[in-house]
Design a protein around this motif. Structure first.
Motif, PDB file in Angstrom:
ATOM      1  N   TRP A  97       6.453   7.008  -0.676  1.00  0.00           N
ATOM      2  CA  TRP A  97       6.094   5.971  -1.553  1.00  0.00           C
ATOM      3  C   TRP A  97       6.433   4.734  -0.722  1.00  0.00           C
ATOM      4  CZ3 TRP A  97       7.466   6.316  -7.404  1.00  0.00           C
ATOM      5  CH2 TRP A  97       6.917   5.381  -8.149  1.00  0.00           C
ATOM      6  N   GLU A 100       1.803   6.657  -3.332  1.00  0.00           N
ATOM      7  CA  GLU A 100       2.944   7.807  -3.647  1.00  0.00           C
ATOM      8  C   GLU A 100       2.184   8.967  -3.565  1.00  0.00           C
ATOM      9  OE1 GLU A 100       5.111   9.346  -7.717  1.00  0.00           O
ATOM     10  OE2 GLU A 100       3.402   7.543  -7.820  1.00  0.00           O
ATOM     11  N   VAL A 107      10.227   6.237   2.563  1.00  0.00           N
ATOM     12  CA  VAL A 107       9.727   5.009   1.812  1.00  0.00           C
ATOM     13  C   VAL A 107       9.698   3.854   2.963  1.00  0.00           C
ATOM     14  CG1 VAL A 107      10.400   3.038   0.289  1.00  0.00           C
ATOM     15  CG2 VAL A 107      10.694   5.436  -0.300  1.00  0.00           C
ATOM     16  N   ARG A 112       4.782   0.783   0.362  1.00  0.00           N
ATOM     17  CA  ARG A 112       4.392  -0.441  -0.359  1.00  0.00           C
ATOM     18  C   ARG A 112       4.227  -1.342   1.036  1.00  0.00           C
ATOM     19  NH1 ARG A 112       8.817  -1.194  -5.195  1.00  0.00           N
ATOM     20  NH2 ARG A 112       7.685   0.227  -6.562  1.00  0.00           N
ATOM     21  N   GLU A 141      -0.603   0.458  -1.291  1.00  0.00           N
ATOM     22  CA  GLU A 141       0.649   1.239  -1.525  1.00  0.00           C
ATOM     23  C   GLU A 141       0.368   2.644  -2.092  1.00  0.00           C
ATOM     24  OE1 GLU A 141       3.762   1.128  -5.571  1.00  0.00           O
ATOM     25  OE2 GLU A 141       2.770  -0.774  -4.888  1.00  0.00           O
ATOM     26  N   LEU A 168      13.048   4.739  -5.664  1.00  0.00           N
ATOM     27  CA  LEU A 168      11.894   5.325  -5.447  1.00  0.00           C
ATOM     28  C   LEU A 168      12.198   6.948  -4.983  1.00  0.00           C
ATOM     29  CD1 LEU A 168       9.835   2.571  -3.422  1.00  0.00           C
ATOM     30  CD2 LEU A 168       9.661   3.036  -5.759  1.00  0.00           C
ATOM     31  N   MET A 224       2.012   2.424  -9.160  1.00  0.00           N
ATOM     32  CA  MET A 224       1.091   2.255  -7.901  1.00  0.00           C
ATOM     33  C   MET A 224       0.563   0.923  -7.792  1.00  0.00           C
ATOM     34  SD  MET A 224       1.308   5.555  -8.506  1.00  0.00           S
ATOM     35  CE  MET A 224       0.023   5.747 -10.020  1.00  0.00           C
TER      36      MET A 224
END
Length: 446
Positions: free
Chosen positions: A190, A313, A303, A192, A311, A248, A1
C-alpha cells in the motif's frame, strides 16, 4: 485509493449498490429480534476525517439514523450539524453520549490510543460498537476488548471493510477451489505519493486550546503543552497512532486472513525508517516486513510514503499452479493459471551423443506424446466489482444486520485483534531490532 479529503467528497455523492450486500446475506438468515422498520440510532465518537467518511456510508444503510456526535474540536461539531442536521446532539465528552437512552450503537473513529477505552466504556454502557481499525494501540488492549464484548453480550465489529468486500469474497472462493494450487507466498503493498497521504492533514485556522479539548485528546498519552499538529495529524506520532503498520498493514492482514482463513503468522521481521518526511514525526514513512504462516506460506508487506508513482494497494497470491492478483485501483481479482507440466522434461545436452539418443528414446517410451483433448484450459480469469461498488457500505450493512439479528458479525474482536496484533509485530521487530514471535491462537507475543 484516494486521499482522505477526496474520499469524503466521493462518499457523499457515490451511487451505492445496496444489492451487493445480498451476497453475504446468508450470514444473517435468521429473523431480526427487532422490527426492521425501527431506526438504529447511531452515535459517532471521533468526527475526524475517517469518522465523517464512515458516517457518510453508515447513514445510507436503510433504517439507520445519526443522533449524536462527540469530538474534541468544536469546528467538527459545527460541521456535523451542517452535514446531518441541526438537531444532532453534540459534545466534547463521549460519556454524555453513552448516558443517552436513544443511542443503540456507536461508531468509534478516535485516535488509536483511545480505541480501547472508548470501546470498553461503550460496551459497558449497553451500546453495540463499530470500532475502527486498528482495534488496538497496545497489545494489552486486545484481551480487555474481547472479554468486555463477551461479558456484556454486545455486538462489536472492527472496521476493516475488506472483510465484507465482494472482491475479497471472490478471491477467497478462488483460493479455496484450488484455482492457483497450493499457496506458498503472498505479497502485498500500500504505497502513497502525496503530502496528505503521508498524514499531513490540514490544520484549521482557529486551532487553539479554546477550540480544541487538548487534555481530553491526550487521555492516556504523555502530558505536553497544546500542539495543533499533533492534534490534527496524530498518526505521525506513536503516542497516539500505530504508524503505517496500524494504519495500512492491518488492512493487508485483514485481507490475507479473510482470504486464507489463517489466524495469523508465527514469526515476523521488519525494517524501515524515516526516508523523506523528516518533519518531527516519529512514525516511519517506509516499512517492509516478512512473516511466516503455519499454513505453509510467507507474507511480504511494504508501505512506502515516498513512492514515485500513483497510490496503489494490492495483493499477489502465488501458488503452485498460478497467480491471483487483487488490484485496489480497479477493484478486481485476476487469476492467471500456469498448470504444471505433466512431463518432467530432460536436460541431456551435456551427455555424449549416444547417451543423449538413448535417454531421449527411453523418455518418449515412458512419456508418449498425447493429442490434446477438449478445449484449451482457461488461463486468465478476472472478476471486477460493479461500477460504484463500495465495500465500506457493505461492511456497515453487515454490522447493522448483526445489530438487528444479534447474529455474529463478519469481523469480531478476536479477528480484529489477530489482524492488528500481527500488524504491530512490525513495530515490535523494528524497536527490538530482531525477529519476533507470535502465537496466533493465544494472541500473545512469545
Amino acid at each position: 485509493m484516494m486521499d482522505r479529503r477526496k474520499f469524503i467528497q466521493a462518499a457523499a455523492s457515490a451511487t451505492l449498490l445496496t444489492g451487493a450486500s445480498g451476497r453475504l446475506s446468508n450470514l444473517f438468515a435468521q429473523q431480526p429480534s427487532r422490527s426492521p422498520n425501527d431506526n438504529i440510532q447511531l452515535a459517532l465518537i471521533g468526527a475526524g476525517i475517517q469518522g465523517q467518511a464512515d458516517t457518510h456510508f453508515a447513514v445510507q444503510v436503510p433504517g439507520v439514523k445519526l443522533v449524536a456526535v462527540a469530538d474534541c474540536y468544536d469546528g467538527r461539531l459545527t460541521h456535523v450539524k451542517e452535514l446531518w442536521g441541526q438537531d444532532l446532539f453534540t459534545t466534547r465528552d463521549y460519556r454524555e453520549i453513552l448516558n443517552r437512552k436513544d443511542v443503540d450503537a456507536v461508531l468509534i473513529a478516535t485516535p488509536d490510543h483511545w480505541h480501547k477505552q472508548a470501546a470498553v466504556d461503550s460496551l459497558k454502557a449497553g451500546k453495540d460498537v463499530y470500532l475502527e481499525k486498528p482495534m488496538i494501540h497496545l497489545y494489552s488492549d486486545g484481551p480487555e476488548i474481547i472479554e468486555t464484548a463477551k461479558s456484556t453480550h454486545r455486538i462489536l465489529q472492527v472496521g476493516s471493510q475488506r472483510v465484507s468486500s465482494i472482491v475479497y469474497a471472490k478471491a477467497k472462493e478462488l483460493l479455496a477451489s484450488g484455482a492457483i494450487g497450493k499457496l506458498n507466498m503472498v505479497t502485498a503493498r500500500w504505497d502513497r505519493n502525496s503530502s496528505t497521504g503521508a498524514w499531513n492533514y490540514s490544520i484549521p485556522l482557529d486551532a487553539s486550546p479554546e477550540t480544541c479539548d487538548w487534555p481530553r485528546f491526550l487521555g492516556s498519552a504523555p502530558k505536553i503543552p497544546f500542539n495543533a499538529e499533533r492534534f490534527f495529524q496524530w498518526r505521525k506520532w506513536k503516542d497516539y497512532g500505530s504508524g503505517v503498520a496500524g494504519d495500512l498493514f492491518v488492512h493487508l492482514f485483514s485481507g490475507t486472513h479473510f482470504i486464507t482463513g489463517s489466524h495469523g503468522p508465527t514469526r515476523a521481521m521488519a525494517t524501515g525508517g524515516l526516508r523523506y518526511w523528516k518533519d518531527g514525526r516519529d512514525a516511519d514513512d517506509v516499512m517492509l516486513a516478512l512473516f511466516d504462516y503455519p499454513e505453509g506460506f510467507n507474507l511480504s508487506l511494504h508501505v512506502n510514503f515516498v513512492d514515485g508513482g500513483e497510490e496503489s494497494e494490492g495483493f499477489l497470491f502465488t501458488g503452485s499452479e498460478g497467480l491471483m492478483e487483487i488490484d485496489g485501483r480497479t477493484n478486481s481479482v485476476t487469476v492467471t493459471r500456469t498448470p504444471p507440466e505433466k512431463e518432467p522434461g530432460y536436460t541431456v545436452s551435456t551427455f555424449a551423443d549416444a547417451m543423449q539418443k538413448a535417454y531421449v528414446e527411453q523418455y518418449h517410451q515412458k512419456y508418449p506424446a498425447q493429442h490434446p483433448d477438449g478445449p484449451p484450459p482457461q488461463t486468465v480469469q478476472t472478476f471486477t466489482a460493479p461500477a460504484g461498488y463500495s465495500d465500506s457500505y457493505d461492511h456497515f450493512h453487515n454490522f447493522f444486520a448483526s445489530v438487528r439479528s444479534r447474529q455474529p458479525v463478519v469481523e469480531d474482536a478476536t479477528f480484529g485483534f489477530r489482524a492488528a496484533g500481527a500488524a504491530l509485530l512490525s513495530n515490535v521487530s523494528i524497536e527490538r531490532d530482531s525477529v519476533v514471535h507470535w502465537n496466533p491462537e493465544t494472541m500473545k507475543l512469545v
